[in-house]
Design an enzyme around this catalytic site. Sequence first.
Site, PDB file in Angstrom:
ATOM      1  N   ILE A  58     -33.440 -41.430 -11.396  1.00 19.92           N
ATOM      2  CA  ILE A  58     -33.083 -40.757 -10.146  1.00 19.92           C
ATOM      3  C   ILE A  58     -33.966 -39.533  -9.954  1.00 19.92           C
ATOM      4  O   ILE A  58     -34.415 -39.245  -8.859  1.00 19.92           O
ATOM      5  CB  ILE A  58     -31.595 -40.324 -10.140  1.00 19.92           C
ATOM      6  CG1 ILE A  58     -30.673 -41.535 -10.332  1.00 19.92           C
ATOM      7  CG2 ILE A  58     -31.256 -39.611  -8.851  1.00 19.92           C
ATOM      8  CD1 ILE A  58     -29.197 -41.174 -10.403  1.00 19.92           C
ATOM      9  N   THR A  60     -36.832 -36.586 -12.076  1.00 24.93           N
ATOM     10  CA  THR A  60     -37.506 -35.985 -13.221  1.00 24.93           C
ATOM     11  C   THR A  60     -37.643 -34.512 -12.923  1.00 24.93           C
ATOM     12  O   THR A  60     -38.406 -34.120 -12.053  1.00 24.93           O
ATOM     13  CB  THR A  60     -38.912 -36.597 -13.415  1.00 24.93           C
ATOM     14  OG1 THR A  60     -38.772 -38.011 -13.493  1.00 24.93           O
ATOM     15  CG2 THR A  60     -39.570 -36.078 -14.677  1.00 24.93           C
ATOM     16  N   GLU A  63     -36.571 -29.670 -16.801  1.00 26.84           N
ATOM     17  CA  GLU A  63     -36.032 -29.741 -18.155  1.00 26.84           C
ATOM     18  C   GLU A  63     -35.309 -31.035 -18.461  1.00 26.84           C
ATOM     19  O   GLU A  63     -35.111 -31.360 -19.620  1.00 26.84           O
ATOM     20  CB  GLU A  63     -35.033 -28.591 -18.373  1.00 26.84           C
ATOM     21  CG  GLU A  63     -35.637 -27.233 -18.217  1.00 26.84           C
ATOM     22  CD  GLU A  63     -34.624 -26.145 -18.481  1.00 26.84           C
ATOM     23  OE1 GLU A  63     -34.852 -25.344 -19.396  1.00 26.84           O
ATOM     24  OE2 GLU A  63     -33.607 -26.104 -17.769  1.00 26.84           O
ATOM     25  N   VAL A  66     -32.756 -37.486 -14.860  1.00 25.85           N
ATOM     26  CA  VAL A  66     -31.478 -38.083 -14.497  1.00 25.85           C
ATOM     27  C   VAL A  66     -31.710 -39.565 -14.215  1.00 25.85           C
ATOM     28  O   VAL A  66     -32.627 -39.926 -13.469  1.00 25.85           O
ATOM     29  CB  VAL A  66     -30.844 -37.377 -13.274  1.00 25.85           C
ATOM     30  CG1 VAL A  66     -29.518 -38.019 -12.907  1.00 25.85           C
ATOM     31  CG2 VAL A  66     -30.647 -35.885 -13.558  1.00 25.85           C
ATOM     32  N   LYS A  80     -27.738 -37.657 -17.496  1.00 27.96           N
ATOM     33  CA  LYS A  80     -28.700 -36.551 -17.476  1.00 27.96           C
ATOM     34  C   LYS A  80     -29.165 -36.297 -18.907  1.00 27.96           C
ATOM     35  O   LYS A  80     -28.357 -36.006 -19.794  1.00 27.96           O
ATOM     36  CB  LYS A  80     -28.037 -35.305 -16.883  1.00 27.96           C
ATOM     37  CG  LYS A  80     -28.992 -34.127 -16.693  1.00 27.96           C
ATOM     38  CD  LYS A  80     -28.354 -33.018 -15.859  1.00 27.96           C
ATOM     39  CE  LYS A  80     -29.302 -31.845 -15.656  1.00 27.96           C
ATOM     40  NZ  LYS A  80     -28.706 -30.777 -14.833  1.00 27.96           N
ATOM     41  N   ILE A 150     -22.862 -39.791  -7.969  1.00 32.65           N
ATOM     42  CA  ILE A 150     -22.580 -39.476  -6.571  1.00 32.65           C
ATOM     43  C   ILE A 150     -23.550 -40.275  -5.709  1.00 32.65           C
ATOM     44  O   ILE A 150     -24.763 -40.023  -5.720  1.00 32.65           O
ATOM     45  CB  ILE A 150     -22.750 -37.963  -6.285  1.00 32.65           C
ATOM     46  CG1 ILE A 150     -21.932 -37.112  -7.269  1.00 32.65           C
ATOM     47  CG2 ILE A 150     -22.384 -37.627  -4.843  1.00 32.65           C
ATOM     48  CD1 ILE A 150     -20.429 -37.281  -7.182  1.00 32.65           C
ATOM     49  N   ASP A 193     -27.689 -21.083  -9.724  1.00 27.36           N
ATOM     50  CA  ASP A 193     -28.897 -21.759  -9.223  1.00 27.36           C
ATOM     51  C   ASP A 193     -28.534 -22.548  -7.970  1.00 27.36           C
ATOM     52  O   ASP A 193     -28.989 -23.675  -7.762  1.00 27.36           O
ATOM     53  CB  ASP A 193     -29.458 -22.687 -10.310  1.00 27.36           C
ATOM     54  CG  ASP A 193     -30.860 -23.202  -9.966  1.00 27.36           C
ATOM     55  OD1 ASP A 193     -31.518 -22.596  -9.090  1.00 27.36           O
ATOM     56  OD2 ASP A 193     -31.288 -24.214 -10.550  1.00 27.36           O
ATOM     57  N   TYR A 197     -31.066 -27.562  -3.013  1.00 26.64           N
ATOM     58  CA  TYR A 197     -31.546 -28.530  -4.011  1.00 26.64           C
ATOM     59  C   TYR A 197     -30.439 -28.977  -4.958  1.00 26.64           C
ATOM     60  O   TYR A 197     -30.521 -30.042  -5.557  1.00 26.64           O
ATOM     61  CB  TYR A 197     -32.679 -27.924  -4.847  1.00 26.64           C
ATOM     62  CG  TYR A 197     -33.954 -27.706  -4.079  1.00 26.64           C
ATOM     63  CD1 TYR A 197     -34.714 -28.794  -3.667  1.00 26.64           C
ATOM     64  CD2 TYR A 197     -34.390 -26.426  -3.765  1.00 26.64           C
ATOM     65  CE1 TYR A 197     -35.891 -28.601  -2.962  1.00 26.64           C
ATOM     66  CE2 TYR A 197     -35.561 -26.229  -3.060  1.00 26.64           C
ATOM     67  CZ  TYR A 197     -36.307 -27.322  -2.662  1.00 26.64           C
ATOM     68  OH  TYR A 197     -37.461 -27.136  -1.955  1.00 26.64           O
ATOM     69  N   ASN A 198     -29.453 -28.112  -5.134  1.00 21.93           N
ATOM     70  CA  ASN A 198     -28.378 -28.439  -6.072  1.00 21.93           C
ATOM     71  C   ASN A 198     -27.053 -28.721  -5.374  1.00 21.93           C
ATOM     72  O   ASN A 198     -25.978 -28.530  -5.947  1.00 21.93           O
ATOM     73  CB  ASN A 198     -28.230 -27.328  -7.114  1.00 21.93           C
ATOM     74  CG  ASN A 198     -29.310 -27.435  -8.177  1.00 21.93           C
ATOM     75  OD1 ASN A 198     -29.781 -28.528  -8.481  1.00 21.93           O
ATOM     76  ND2 ASN A 198     -29.710 -26.303  -8.733  1.00 21.93           N
ATOM     77  N   ASP A 210     -25.523 -29.506 -11.047  1.00 27.56           N
ATOM     78  CA  ASP A 210     -26.427 -28.695 -11.868  1.00 27.56           C
ATOM     79  C   ASP A 210     -25.824 -27.340 -12.262  1.00 27.56           C
ATOM     80  O   ASP A 210     -26.386 -26.289 -11.963  1.00 27.56           O
ATOM     81  CB  ASP A 210     -27.746 -28.493 -11.104  1.00 27.56           C
ATOM     82  CG  ASP A 210     -28.929 -28.274 -12.043  1.00 27.56           C
ATOM     83  OD1 ASP A 210     -28.726 -28.276 -13.273  1.00 27.56           O
ATOM     84  OD2 ASP A 210     -30.055 -28.089 -11.539  1.00 27.56           O
TER      85      ASP A 210
HETATM   86  P1  ADP Z   1     -32.363 -30.502 -12.737  1.00 27.25           P
HETATM   87  O1  ADP Z   1     -32.076 -29.541 -13.843  1.00 27.25           O
HETATM   88  O2  ADP Z   1     -33.487 -31.415 -13.051  1.00 27.25           O
HETATM   89  O3  ADP Z   1     -32.511 -29.807 -11.430  1.00 27.25           O
HETATM   90  P2  ADP Z   1     -29.969 -31.723 -11.605  1.00 27.25           P
HETATM   91  O4  ADP Z   1     -28.652 -31.747 -12.281  1.00 27.25           O
HETATM   92  O5  ADP Z   1     -30.111 -30.825 -10.440  1.00 27.25           O
HETATM   93  O6  ADP Z   1     -31.077 -31.442 -12.717  1.00 27.25           O
HETATM   94  O7  ADP Z   1     -30.311 -33.202 -11.176  1.00 27.25           O
HETATM   95  C1  ADP Z   1     -31.567 -33.531 -10.626  1.00 27.25           C
HETATM   96  C2  ADP Z   1     -31.399 -34.523  -9.473  1.00 27.25           C
HETATM   97  O8  ADP Z   1     -30.751 -35.705  -9.947  1.00 27.25           O
HETATM   98  C3  ADP Z   1     -30.525 -34.018  -8.360  1.00 27.25           C
HETATM   99  O9  ADP Z   1     -31.259 -33.318  -7.386  1.00 27.25           O
HETATM  100  C4  ADP Z   1     -29.956 -35.288  -7.775  1.00 27.25           C
HETATM  101  O10 ADP Z   1     -30.877 -35.862  -6.874  1.00 27.25           O
HETATM  102  C5  ADP Z   1     -29.842 -36.179  -8.993  1.00 27.25           C
HETATM  103  N1  ADP Z   1     -28.479 -36.130  -9.562  1.00 27.25           N
HETATM  104  C6  ADP Z   1     -28.015 -35.273 -10.488  1.00 27.25           C
HETATM  105  N2  ADP Z   1     -26.730 -35.522 -10.796  1.00 27.25           N
HETATM  106  C7  ADP Z   1     -26.370 -36.582 -10.048  1.00 27.25           C
HETATM  107  C8  ADP Z   1     -25.145 -37.332  -9.909  1.00 27.25           C
HETATM  108  N3  ADP Z   1     -24.062 -37.017 -10.611  1.00 27.25           N
HETATM  109  N4  ADP Z   1     -25.124 -38.372  -9.037  1.00 27.25           N
HETATM  110  C9  ADP Z   1     -26.224 -38.690  -8.332  1.00 27.25           C
HETATM  111  N5  ADP Z   1     -27.400 -38.019  -8.410  1.00 27.25           N
HETATM  112  C10 ADP Z   1     -27.474 -36.979  -9.250  1.00 27.25           C
HETATM  113 MN    MN Z   2     -31.236 -29.114 -10.012  1.00 26.93          MN
END
Ligand code: ADP
Ligand code: MN
Length: 256
Positions: A58, A60, A63, A66, A80, A150, A193, A197-198, A210
Amino acid sequence: MDPKVSKADAALDKMRAEKRLKSVEDRRVASEVFDKLTLETLYKLANNGYLNILNGAISTGKEANVFKGIHDKGHIVAVKIYRINTSDFKKMQYYIQGDPRFKVRTNNKRQLVNAWVNKEFRNLNRCLEADINVPEPVIAKNNVLLMEFIGDEDGNPAPTLRNQPPEKPEKCFETLINAMKKMYHDAKLVHGDLSGYNILNHNEEPVIIDVSQSVVTDHPISRELLERDIDNIIRDFKKFGVFATHDEIKQKIIEK
Ligand code: ADP
Ligand code: MN
């Protein structure tokens, strides 16, 4: 030689070289994410019935990666995985040190990342208990976090608010400020954060994600982080045509 042919040849060569490079890069990323211990963790999760197949990346990130994981037919989970080597230890240490829930006094990178993942898991639970719309965590094991996926039934992840602006920005903004308020008073956390984006746009409902760096409200940097979150949200919603001032929003969040 026909110059047109040689040009086409050159283009083809370039494409082949790029493809090779890309596959080398893919392999490098893959070996960085799936080191031996991470693979062992995934096997354990599989053996314990949490996960069947890992398919489809989903995201990269800086850090973490996903992935989509298949639990059972029709049941998707988000997986993740924190990459040990590219994690920002200094930041992790700093955030964890001021958090009374964690007594990790370590320089061991793996232990720090594990604590960080555990923190994200616990923060998600605290948010859920405070009735905030976040993915439900399933389990945290070492550097791997499993949580509710989600997205839609076909397995398409929900877009971020950045990628898909809300249809009703005012309403979405209000929901978010309310979530920030609940996070502050009930979960006693500050996201740290927060931005478009989050936040996922899940059928026009904002879902906050996040929360690994989210800190308890009595952490020495919580105020500073809250101010930054407020600024980010105001900036992003300005793009959607919603105007608010920092002080007004801060007041709304902080007042009981
Ligand atoms: P990062 O530390 O890389 O920013 P995130 O937790 O924000 O990690 O996740 C990165 C991306 O992965 C998100 O922007 C979203 O697109 C996708 N993502 C993360 N968690 C979920 C989830 N529970 N369901 C669907 N997509 C997710
Ligand atoms: Mn994020």
